[in-house]
Design a protein around this motif. Structure first.
Motif, PDB file in Angstrom:
ATOM      1  N   ALA A  79      -3.486   2.617  -4.128  1.00  0.00           N
ATOM      2  CA  ALA A  79      -4.818   2.045  -3.985  1.00  0.00           C
ATOM      3  C   ALA A  79      -4.868   0.864  -4.947  1.00  0.00           C
ATOM      4  O   ALA A  79      -4.142   0.850  -5.947  1.00  0.00           O
ATOM      5  N   LEU A  89      -1.355  -1.321  -9.132  1.00  0.00           N
ATOM      6  CA  LEU A  89      -1.336  -0.412  -7.987  1.00  0.00           C
ATOM      7  C   LEU A  89      -1.483   1.006  -8.520  1.00  0.00           C
ATOM      8  O   LEU A  89      -0.658   1.463  -9.313  1.00  0.00           O
ATOM      9  N   ARG A  95       2.035   6.191  -2.097  1.00  0.00           N
ATOM     10  CA  ARG A  95       0.954   5.365  -1.555  1.00  0.00           C
ATOM     11  C   ARG A  95       0.159   4.818  -2.732  1.00  0.00           C
ATOM     12  O   ARG A  95       0.103   5.449  -3.797  1.00  0.00           O
ATOM     13  N   THR A 137       0.825  -1.205   0.000  1.00  0.00           N
ATOM     14  CA  THR A 137       0.000   0.000   0.000  1.00  0.00           C
ATOM     15  C   THR A 137       0.857   1.253   0.000  1.00  0.00           C
ATOM     16  O   THR A 137       0.332   2.349  -0.150  1.00  0.00           O
ATOM     17  N   GLN A 138       2.167   1.076   0.175  1.00  0.00           N
ATOM     18  CA  GLN A 138       3.088   2.210   0.159  1.00  0.00           C
ATOM     19  C   GLN A 138       4.501   1.727  -0.121  1.00  0.00           C
ATOM     20  O   GLN A 138       4.778   0.529  -0.081  1.00  0.00           O
TER      21      GLN A 138
END
Length: 94
Positions: free
Chosen positions: A63, A71, A61, A43-44
């Motif tokens: 989603a 991503l 970051r 997620t990061q």
């Protein structure tokens, strides 16, 4: 189709929270394709862009995207997006 979605094949580095660095080869200004199968996608991380002999690094970051390993960049600052766009445009223009 938005200009943000045209994928390029050029290496980027992505340092994960674990300290592992993966090489990302398929990406656009909107998203990247995570290069490995993973039960849980990151997620990061810290993105590394090779540009004129130096690596430009900044935190990112993500989603989840519409594809299994996609991503989507989330919350990039104007400066981060422009830095990525300069590299992107230089690849597309040759």
């Amino acid at each position: 189709m938005s200009d943000l979605s045209f994928q390029v094949r050029a290496p980027l580095g992505l340092e994960l929270a674990t300290g592992d660095v993966v090489r990302v080869t398929n990406w656009s200004l909107n998203s990247l394709e995570f290069p490995h199968d993973a039960d849980v996608l990151p997620t990061q991380g810290v993105l590394s862009i090779p540009f004129q002999g130096v690596d430009i690094r900044f935190p990112v970051r993500f989603a989840p995207g519409s594809d299994e390993r996609e991503l989507v960049f989330e919350g990039l600052t104007g400066r981060q997006r422009e830095t990525l766009a300069v590299f992107y445009r230089s690849i597309l223009s040759g």
